[in-house]
Write an enzyme that holds these catalytic residues in place. Structure first.
Site, PDB file in Angstrom:
ATOM      1  CD  GLU A 119      40.839   6.421  11.585  1.00  0.00           C
ATOM      2  OE1 GLU A 119      41.569   5.448  11.330  1.00  0.00           O
ATOM      3  OE2 GLU A 119      39.601   6.334  11.697  1.00  0.00           O
ATOM      4  CB  CYS A 146      28.572   8.105   8.228  1.00  0.00           C
ATOM      5  SG  CYS A 146      27.696   8.940   9.534  1.00  0.00           S
TER       6      CYS A 146
END
Lengths: 211, 348
Positions: free
Chosen positions: B95, B333
């Site tokens: 990703e 994150c």
């Protein structure tokens, strides 16, 4: 520092126990960096010997695509090898604990065993093939019923087919003792998650991943 | 019969392109022409390389492919962040996040499929490690997204530990920063690592990009619980190495710090951070924790977070709080993961 190989025994197909003279004090569970020359970066290996022995040993298996281990496997007695001072903080204690390893991740626990720390310990050792149950006679003698083996890729009489999760899923696990996990990343992470799911505080889980 | 995949041209540096041209009996300057087609004009096929002779194109097509891959899926967040899914040559999935912010377009690239590091707070770590990405697969994450011509910054903060795949990471930065490549300034690139000391030394020596270190707590025992790498490469060793380098110019070092409730958000942590980072010109980025399944960790509350930031700033450590972006599409994150897709692929 450069040392001289005392022995380099193939204890199972593709798995070697490399011995040099012990030059430093260390805590059982610590590691050393092993290399051949400055051209190849050294790799970190757990010490696989007791902290009062004259020899310092490391256990490694050949990584087919690796640059270092096929050459390490060729070492003969008398050959030079670079071994760093011991370091790391995967340190065992005399307190009750569960030791969980896959493959050559057994090495730091073998160091703890030979440093007098095996009392009140349970060892779970998961491997793919039966030949990878390194040092099993010694473990059986030292731990008796507290030595549990699991083999994932072949059937072995008297040994569960599967991974260490087989034991951890069923067992009542005390939350107030330490769980030491050593081996490759996926196993370490899965076992850590399983222990946390069973109520073990993450502060009681010590993980050493073989990068 | 399983088809044999031709090697990719995309992802090769100028030396490799020149060498392969010479090996095909083509002139030496063909290497530079190839780089121009691949990285400046960004062509999709060898046939499009119109200043090469027909024979040269035939020779190249016979042995090589371009090697770029379009994303197989794109998700868009309500805040404008996009998450791209790519399939690699090895039929694995990675990703990439694209984060817009005013005029900036920051691409957060992956450097590995999964990760070996096993950090307790990271979704990628729960996936385990499936493989290394090539330089081409890293650069392709920028080359093959819709915003490729608008990208202003690149951060190596996606899946994987960059210093555990340093050869390919350095090569990808060479392609991104060389005149024959994308000619980006290395000051627009940040590589984030948990601190593998031998890799750190080589990165600082061979590359001009900014450095970010995932710190998360200055105390050894706590960091060992959060990040198994601490056992092999203690943070103090990383800090000692960083202190040997000059960050007073344009090159920056920053420290990432996810703030967990009751774990690493106390005045003692402020005090120890100040002591540990004394002498380093740096910035601390505080990051809100994005919970992952089964985690025993809790993010700190906003008031504590602001207070922690203020305490650090008051002590002279320049500290900011990073905005959370793309949380609704799991692009924030620590949330990138292709574990489910990897499992499906394994079944096939």
């Amino acid at each position: 520092m450069i040392q001289t190989v005392i022995r380099n025994d193939e204890i199972a197909p593709g798995t070697f126990l490399l011995a040099v003279e012990r030059q430093h004090d260390f805590q059982p569970g610590e590691t050393v960096k092993v290399g051949l020359d400055d051209a190849l970066p050294p790799r970190i290996y757990s010490i696989c010997s007791g902290n009062q022995e004259d020899e310092l040993r490391v256990l490694f298996n050949i990584k087919e695509e690796g640059a270092l281990t096929p050459n390490l496997a060729q070492l003969q007695p008398g050959d030079p090898v670079m071994v760093s001072e011991p370091g790391g903080s995967f340190s065992g204690t005399a307190d009750p604990a569960v030791w969980i390893a896959t493959g050559t991740g057994i090495a730091p626990f073998y160091s703890m065993l030979h440093s007098g720390l095996a009392a009140n310990k349970t060892l779970l050792h998961g491997v793919r093939l039966a030949e990878q149950f390194y040092f099993s006679p010694e473990w059986e003698e030292a731990l008796g019923d507290h030595y549990h083996r699991f083999c994932s890729k072949e059937d072995v009489a008297g040994i569960p087919r599967g991974r260490v999760n087989l034991y951890l899923d069923r067992a009542a696990l005390p939350a107030n003792q330490k769980y030491y996990i050593c081996g490759q990343a996926t196993m370490c992470v899965e076992v850590r998650d399983l222990l946390i799911a069973k109520g073990i505080p993450f502060g009681n889980i010590v993980v050493e991943i073989y990068f | 019969m399983v088809p044999v995949m031709k090697p990719a041209l995309f992802g090769k540096n100028l030396t490799e392109l020149t060498d392969l041209a010479l090996a095909l009996g083509l002139p030496k300057f063909t290497g530079k022409q190839l780089a121009g087609w691949l990285y400046h004009k960004q062509v999709d096929s060898i046939a499009d390389m119109s200043n090469l002779s027909k024979k040269a194109r035939e020779l190249l097509e016979d042995q090589y492919c371009i090697g770029v891959h379009e994303p197989v899926k794109v998700q868009a967040s309500t805040d404008g962040t996009k998450k791209y899914l790519f399939e690699t040559d090895a039929e694995q999935f990675i990703e990439t996040a694209m984060i817009p912010d005013k005029e900036r377009r920051t691409v957060c690239v992956s450097s590995q499929v999964g990760c070996k590091m096993g950090c307790l707070f990271c979704m990628t770590g729960k996936q385990g490690f499936q493989g290394q990405l090539t330089a081409g697969e890293i650069v392709n994450q920028i080359r093959s997204i819709a915003e490729r011509d608008e990208v202003s910054n690149i951060v190596y903060m996606g899946m994987g530990e960059p210093f555990d795949n340093l050869d390919e990471v350095l090569k990808s930065i060479e392609i991104l920063t060389s005149e024959w490549g994308y000619a980006m300034s290395p000051r627009r690139i940040t590589v984030s690592s948990i601190g593998i000391t031998p890799g750190l030394v080589r990165f600082l020596r061979e590359c001009e990009a900014h450095l970010a270190i995932s710190l998360h707590t200055p105390f050894h025992a706590e960091r060992q619980q959060l990040m198994p790498v601490q056992i092999a490469y203690p943070l103090q060793e990383v800090i000692d190495e960083i202190k040997q380098w000059d960050f007073s110019g344009q090159r920056r070092v920053s420290f990432e710090y996810i703030v967990f409730h009751g774990l690493n958000d106390t005045p003692q942590h402020v005090q120890e951070l100040v002591r540990m980072l004394n002498g380093i010109r740096c910035r601390i980025n505080l990051i809100r924790f994005h919970p992952i399944p089964g985690t025993p960790l809790i993010g700190t509350d906003e008031q504590t977070l602001q207070g922690f930031k203020d305490q650090l700033n008051n002590k002279g450590l320049f500290t900011t709080i990073r905005a959370s972006r793309g949380q609704d599409i799991f692009a924030a994150c620590g949330l990138l993961s292709t574990k489910a897709l990897q499992a499906e692929a394994a079944k096939r």
